[in-house]
Design a protein around this motif. Structure first.
Motif, short mmCIF file in Angstrom:
data_model
loop_
_atom_site.label_atom_id
_atom_site.label_comp_id
_atom_site.label_asym_id
_atom_site.label_seq_id
_atom_site.Cartn_x
_atom_site.Cartn_y
_atom_site.Cartn_z
N ILE A 922 0.88 -1.17 0.00
CA ILE A 922 0.00 0.00 0.00
C ILE A 922 0.92 1.21 0.00
O ILE A 922 1.72 1.39 0.92
CB ILE A 922 -0.92 0.01 1.23
N TRP A 923 0.82 2.05 -1.05
CA TRP A 923 1.82 3.10 -1.23
C TRP A 923 1.22 4.31 -1.92
O TRP A 923 0.07 4.32 -2.33
CB TRP A 923 3.00 2.55 -2.05
N THR A 924 2.04 5.34 -2.09
CA THR A 924 1.64 6.51 -2.84
C THR A 924 2.90 7.23 -3.29
O THR A 924 4.03 6.80 -2.96
CB THR A 924 0.74 7.44 -2.01
N ALA A 925 2.74 8.34 -3.99
CA ALA A 925 3.87 9.19 -4.40
C ALA A 925 3.35 10.60 -4.58
O ALA A 925 2.15 10.83 -4.78
CB ALA A 925 4.50 8.67 -5.69
N ALA A 926 4.26 11.59 -4.51
CA ALA A 926 3.86 12.99 -4.58
C ALA A 926 3.67 13.47 -6.01
O ALA A 926 3.04 14.50 -6.25
CB ALA A 926 4.89 13.86 -3.86
N SER A 927 4.20 12.74 -7.00
CA SER A 927 4.10 13.15 -8.39
C SER A 927 4.61 12.03 -9.27
O SER A 927 4.92 10.93 -8.79
CB SER A 927 4.92 14.44 -8.63
N GLY A 928 4.74 12.31 -10.61
CA GLY A 928 5.40 11.38 -11.50
C GLY A 928 4.46 10.47 -12.25
O GLY A 928 3.23 10.62 -12.23
N SER A 929 5.09 9.50 -12.96
CA SER A 929 4.34 8.50 -13.71
C SER A 929 5.20 7.27 -13.85
O SER A 929 6.42 7.33 -13.68
CB SER A 929 3.96 9.04 -15.09
N GLY A 930 4.59 6.13 -14.18
CA GLY A 930 5.35 4.90 -14.33
C GLY A 930 5.01 3.88 -13.28
O GLY A 930 4.00 3.99 -12.56
N GLY A 931 5.85 2.85 -13.17
CA GLY A 931 5.57 1.74 -12.26
C GLY A 931 6.58 1.66 -11.13
O GLY A 931 7.68 2.22 -11.18
N VAL A 932 6.19 0.94 -10.06
CA VAL A 932 7.06 0.67 -8.91
C VAL A 932 7.05 -0.84 -8.66
O VAL A 932 5.99 -1.47 -8.67
CB VAL A 932 6.59 1.41 -7.64
N VAL A 933 8.25 -1.40 -8.46
CA VAL A 933 8.37 -2.84 -8.15
C VAL A 933 8.77 -2.98 -6.69
O VAL A 933 9.85 -2.54 -6.30
CB VAL A 933 9.41 -3.52 -9.06
N TRP A 934 7.88 -3.56 -5.91
CA TRP A 934 8.15 -3.79 -4.49
C TRP A 934 8.57 -5.25 -4.30
O TRP A 934 7.95 -6.14 -4.86
CB TRP A 934 6.91 -3.50 -3.62
N GLY A 935 9.61 -5.50 -3.49
CA GLY A 935 10.07 -6.86 -3.20
C GLY A 935 9.95 -7.18 -1.73
O GLY A 935 10.12 -6.31 -0.87
N LEU A 936 9.68 -8.44 -1.41
CA LEU A 936 9.62 -8.88 0.00
C LEU A 936 10.36 -10.22 0.11
O LEU A 936 10.09 -11.14 -0.66
CB LEU A 936 8.18 -9.05 0.48
N ALA A 937 11.34 -10.29 1.02
CA ALA A 937 12.07 -11.53 1.33
C ALA A 937 11.97 -11.78 2.83
O ALA A 937 11.65 -10.87 3.60
CB ALA A 937 13.52 -11.42 0.89
N ALA A 938 12.25 -13.03 3.28
CA ALA A 938 12.08 -13.34 4.70
C ALA A 938 13.03 -14.45 5.12
O ALA A 938 13.49 -15.25 4.30
CB ALA A 938 10.63 -13.75 4.99
N ILE A 939 13.31 -14.47 6.42
CA ILE A 939 14.14 -15.53 7.04
C ILE A 939 13.52 -15.89 8.38
O ILE A 939 13.16 -15.01 9.16
CB ILE A 939 15.62 -15.06 7.23
N ALA A 940 13.36 -17.19 8.66
CA ALA A 940 12.77 -17.66 9.93
C ALA A 940 13.89 -18.03 10.89
O ALA A 940 14.90 -18.61 10.51
CB ALA A 940 11.88 -18.87 9.67
N SER A 941 13.71 -17.67 12.18
CA SER A 941 14.70 -17.96 13.22
C SER A 941 14.02 -18.70 14.36
O SER A 941 13.06 -18.20 14.94
CB SER A 941 15.33 -16.67 13.75
N SER A 942 14.56 -19.90 14.66
CA SER A 942 14.09 -20.64 15.84
C SER A 942 14.96 -20.28 17.03
O SER A 942 15.92 -19.51 16.92
CB SER A 942 14.18 -22.16 15.56
N ASP A 943 14.63 -20.83 18.19
CA ASP A 943 15.40 -20.56 19.41
C ASP A 943 16.88 -20.91 19.18
O ASP A 943 17.20 -21.99 18.70
CB ASP A 943 14.82 -21.39 20.56
N ASP A 944 17.78 -19.97 19.50
CA ASP A 944 19.24 -20.12 19.41
C ASP A 944 19.75 -20.03 17.96
O ASP A 944 20.91 -20.27 17.71
CB ASP A 944 19.70 -21.43 20.06
#
Length: 1024
Positions: A922-944
């Motif tokens: 969910i995003w916006t911009a103050a001006s301009g034109s064109g596209g935006v590519v958003w990326g999401l990566a993740a890592i899981a951590s167990s105890d220790d």
């Protein structure tokens, strides 16, 4: 870059002394040390100025206008902050607060690492002025005390060094408020002493107490000095850290030194020299000759050269830890008590004594015990003697700090006497060390050919029947010190807090003896005598000085006058008064002597009345606690910025008040004044009071009946209730408004309703007749029916179906009567078991699965304020006020050319299926034109699991810019496979980036990320 800093943390609220939130609190900012206004801002770029004062909302949180929450930012200038409640009553004032760090000169100079050194020779307080410095303490004249500042005041990370630089006496290190000093090995203390020249201590505050970080003992203290050899000229290739006793006529690099000095190889081709003080008693062990020496008078004396007595029945047991020439002592076990590896019995003259696998067996008797062991770079190290049958500790040795930085080596020792109460008891020597660093922890070889490596030695002497031969009579001893002055025996305690000093102890409330105003004394003295009744008499006198208490120590005294009532605290008492004389310092054993004072005599005749004193100066004018304005004599139109005025010069005849939307100090007050007509009372909106700050007899009291907004000012229609005086142009005025409450709701109906004389609680009332004003009690019982609003008894069979007898489920039969229903035909019978049921495809009941009950795809919403920017190429957190409706937007702004990122941590619910996730930006911009590519990566951590692990499985969501400052909701991404090994209850780190390298990312301005929707799948309906 603008230098700015937030004054308060994001969760700041104004509270009173009881911790209650102060609604409508006001925050006044002035330049430090003045009453000049100080401008604050709602953004870190210092572009959006806030009014002064900053008004808080009903939750005590700072706002820009009484409603919109803001952070308060200041520049690098120092400031003063005054906090009042909504009625302008001051709660708190603090001056000379530092602003932001001034970075204007950063990067233009150079820095040299240094530790300033200063000198003290008497009692002093270790304040922040000493932090980061090494203080040379010179106690040659007398023992004195260095009192550490409260660790709470010092804060986490404050560091200070103290070094004994005298030739006599001690330097006492004490804390305040009974704060502890953590020592190596796990022990704590409230104070300790620097015992000799060169003894150095570095201490670090953790915000609640102090830690002894480095304790450098004087050479020769705490054990024997390990000597490689006794030589007159330096060896060609000495081992770094090896020490040598200088023989006769030193030569070469040692030519400038004297015989008996100690030379230590510094590892850089040079030497460090130590000169033993006369009669210092240092003990050294020469590895080359296996001989122990002691420095007596001005020379080293070999203990092996002492002539044995002519006859003795001494029983002794000696065991060594020794290895072959050139072998290491081995690696130590850290942070655990471990058996020391004694290997060889050198002497056994004690009947019944033996050693097997480093365990020693002894029979009944009394024994003297001495043991010493070499350690290398093990930091805090300690020895102890333990019974192996019940793990009872017999003896503890002192903790020594053999620093792992700089290649230090040292000896740990333990000695004492103990009794064995039954035969065949077993014992072992144990060590504990803070750090293991190498295979040389338990000893470094000398590398001298033919030298047996001895790293530890233990000696036990049985003393039950041991007696050496009669020695010659010694010389007459020196006269003893003066005896005590007949007082009670106590021990002086360095703590200054108002608390129990401990049995047999006494202390004061100030580390400086002359400044003590309270004594805290145990009601049991050092001889275990109960003195409660005695101490209770110290304040019995009616004289102003009720008694005098003298506390005498070996190095000082204090004479204390008791002037107030004492407090019995159970096992200890508080004595109130002041010090009339003191000298030196108190430590260790002291004598407490009390002289009681007689009662005050009868009052003398009254003296003549003294002359009347001069009239005091007039106090300063108080602050303007209202809305701050200047008076204008203009009687129509815009009063001008910062002004207020009436529409008639004769105030009692005025019908309108014109008031600017901007205060006298340029503060924006339009939103405040705009609330004056919020009341729904049609004829009375509130009460207005205006008075001259310099002369409060000039005032207006009026009732506000209407309010008109004239763009830059308001016109309040008023009815004057009182007025006096005529303010002059530009007089400073205080404006107060008290709002009238809203009009209450209108009542319904007219006339009275008359009922019976009594009724039953919750009974139905019925109208009696048709007047609408009389009611009666309902007397009908059973089921009721209403016909055209009239209530009457219902008839079975006509108005309702009467159920047959029995407990079966009922159905209506073809005749309209109730009959028993048949399972499987008229209703679905549930199967056995306790599971929740559902209807299957055949119309029968079956156990419901978790997905039938709510498990499945669920959404988490993560807003920008919950995210953390990366330190390396992190997006910028920006708070923006949208221009038209003052809507606040918090976002992370992502650059167009550099890949920037933010992250957040999410403890996953137990119901998560540990599988893939998706997201929607969910995003916006103050001006301009064109596209935006958003990326999401993740890592899981167990105890220790290591938290510093790169996230993976990135998927993207590409969205096209529509309109400036519109809400843009991107498409849901493909499934993201989380890196690591996701497991139930894992903590998952998510990293969001703008993929500017993608050909689809063509928006030429910063993209503002407002939030993301994170979609997960659950396979259970709860986290139980």
């Amino acid at each position: 870059m603008v230098d700015s800093v937030a004054v308060f943390d994001p969760n700041f609220r104004v509270t009173d002394n009881n911790g209650n939130v102060v609604s409508g609190a006001k925050l006044y900012f002035d330049l430090a040390g003045t009453t000049d206004d100080y401008t604050t801002y709602s953004d870190s770029g210092l572009t959006n100025a806030l009014p002064n004062p900053v008004v808080c909302d009903s939750g005590g949180r700072p706002t820009s206008d009484g409603n919109s929450l803001v952070n308060v930012y200041v520049s690098s200038a120092a400031y003063k902050l005054t906090i009042t409640d909504a009625d302008y009553v001051t709660i708190y004032t603090v001056d000379n607060q530092l602003g932001a760090l001034d970075t204007s000169s950063f990067g233009t100079g150079s820095a040299v690492w240094s530790t300033p050194v200063n000198l003290e020779a008497s009692d002093f307080n270790v304040t922040s002025a000493y932090f980061g410095e090494l203080t040379q303490c010179e106690p040659t004249g007398a023992t004195f005390t260095a009192t550490l500042e409260s660790a709470v005041t010092a804060g986490n990370g404050a560091r200070v060094g103290l070094r004994h630089d005298g030739t006599a006496n001690q330097v006492l290190i004490a804390t305040v408020a009974n704060q502890s000093i953590k020592l190596p090995g796990g022990s704590t203390t409230n104070g300790f002493a620097l015992t000799g020249k060169g003894h150095t201590a570095w201490l670090v505050s953790d915000g609640s107490g102090w830690t002894l970080d480095l304790d450098i003992k004087p050479l020769g203290e705490g054990g024997r000095i390990l000597i490689t050899d006794i030589l007159s000229s330096p060896p060609a290739s000495p081992t770094p850290g090896a020490r040598y006793i200088l023989g006769a006529s030193p030569s070469g690099d040692w030519a400038s030194q004297s015989q008996h000095d100690i030379a230590e190889a510094d590892g850089q081709g040079g030497w460090t020299f130590y000169t033993p003080p006369t009669d210092c008693g240092w003990i050294a062990y020469d590895q080359d000759s296996d001989t122990t020496y002691q420095f007596q008078a001005s020379a080293w004396v070999a203990w092996s050269n002492i002539t044995a007595p002519a006859a003795s029945n001494l029983e002794s047991f000696v065991a060594n830890y020794q290895v072959t020439d050139g072998s290491n002592g081995g690696a130590a076990t850290e942070d655990a008590w471990t058996k020391y590896p004694l290997s060889d019995v050198i002497e056994n003259g004690i009947t019944g004594a033996s050693m097997t696998t480093s365990v020693i067996t002894l029979d009944t008797g009394n024994y003297i015990f001495n043991a010493s062991a070499v350690f290398d770079e093990t930091n805090a190290t300690q020895l102890r003697l333990v019974r192996t049958d019940d793990s009872g500790v017999v003896l503890y040795g002192p903790t020594v700090n053999i620093n792992a930085v700089g290649g230090l080596k040292g000896n740990a020792v333990v000695s004492g006497a103990f009794e064995v109460t039954s035969d065949n008891q077993t014992f072992e020597l144990q060590y504990w060390c803070q750090t293991n660093t190498s295979s040389q922890d338990l000893g470094t070889p000398s590398n001298d050919t033919g030298v047996e490596e001895v790293y530890g030695q233990l000696q036990i002497i049985k003393v039950d029947i041991e007696q050496g031969p009669q020695g010659e009579q010694g010389a007459q001893g020196a006269a003893g010190a003066d005896g005590a002055d007949g007082g009670f025996s106590y021990t002086w305690n360095f703590d200054t807090s108002s608390s129990d000093p401990g049995s047999g102890q006494v202390k004061g409330n100030n580390a400086t003896l002359a400044s003590i105003t309270e004594l805290y004394i145990s009601e049991t003295d050092g001889d275990s005598a109960d003195l409660a009744a005695e101490i209770a008499t110290w304040d019995d006198s009616s004289s102003s000085t009720r008694s005098k208490v003298k506390i005498q120590g070996s190095a000082g005294m204090v004479l204390f006058e008791v002037t107030g009532a004492s407090t019995d605290n159970g096992s200890w008492a508080t004595i109130t008064g002041s010090v009339v004389a003191s000298r030196g310092s108190l430590s260790g054993s002291v004598s407490v002597l009390v002289v009681l004072t007689g009662d005050q005599g009868v009052t003398g005749a009254t003296g003549s009345t003294g002359a009347t004193g001069a009239t005091g100066a007039t106090g300063a004018t108080g602050p303007n606690t209202g809305l701050d304005y200047a008076w204008t004599t203009s009687t129509s139109g815009d009063p001008g910025s910062g002004n207020v005025g009436a529409n008639n010069a004769t105030l009692t005849s005025a019908t309108e008040i014109n008031i600017s939307k901007t205060g006298r100090n340029s503060e924006s007050l339009g939103a405040v004044i705009g609330t004056w007509d919020d009341s729904t009372n049609p004829s009375h909106l509130g009460h207005l009071r205006i008075f001259t700050v310099a002369d409060r007899t000039e005032f207006i009291e009026a009732e506000v009946t209407a309010l008109a907004d004239n763009s830059t000012y308001y016109t309040a229609t008023v009815t004057m209730t009182a007025a006096n005086g005529s303010p002059s142009a530009s007089d400073v005025m205080a404006v107060f408004f008290s709002r009238t409450g809203d009009q209450g709701a209108s009542g319904a109906g007219t006339g009275d309703v008359v009922g019976p004389a009594s009724s039953v609680d919750s009974e139905i009332a019925l109208f009696d007749s048709t007047t609408g004003k009389l009611i009666k009690r309902a007397t009908t019982t059973g089921l009721l029916k209403a016909t055209s609003g009239v209530i009457a008894a219902a008839t079975a069979g006509a108005d309702y179906l009467a159920p047959p007898s029995g407990t079966a489920l009922q159905k209506a039969n073809s005749g309209g009567a109730l009959a028993n229903a048949t399972a499987g035909t008229d209703y679905l019978a549930p199967p056995s078991g306790t599971a929740v049921q559902k209807a299957n495809s055949g119309g029968a009941l079956a156990d419901a699965a978790a997905t039938d009950l709510g498990a499945g795809k669920h959404q988490f919403t993560i807003v920008a304020g919950q995210m953390i920017p990366r330190t390396t190429n992190g997006a910028e957190f920006v708070e923006t006020e949208l221009a038209t409706n003052d809507v606040m937007l918090a976002s992370f702004d992502f650059d167009t050319t550099t890949e920037e990122g933010v992250g957040f941590w999410l403890p996953m619910p137990k119901s998560w299926n540990e599988s893939t996730v998706t997201f929607q930006p969910i995003w916006t911009a103050a001006s301009g034109s064109g596209g935006v590519v958003w990326g999401l990566a993740a890592i899981a951590s167990s105890d220790d699991d290591a938290l510093d692990t790169a996230p993976g499985g990135q998927q993207t969501s590409t969205d096209t810019f529509i309109t400036a400052n519109d809400c843009h909701i991107g498409p849901e991404s493909s499934a993201i496979t989380i890196s690591g090994a996701p497991a139930e209850g894992d903590l998952v780190y998510f990293e969001i980036t703008r993929e500017v390298a993608s050909g689809s990312d063509t928006l030429g301005v910063d993209a503002k990320l407002i939030a993301i929707r994170l979609f997960i799948t659950t396979d259970a309906i709860t986290d139980a």
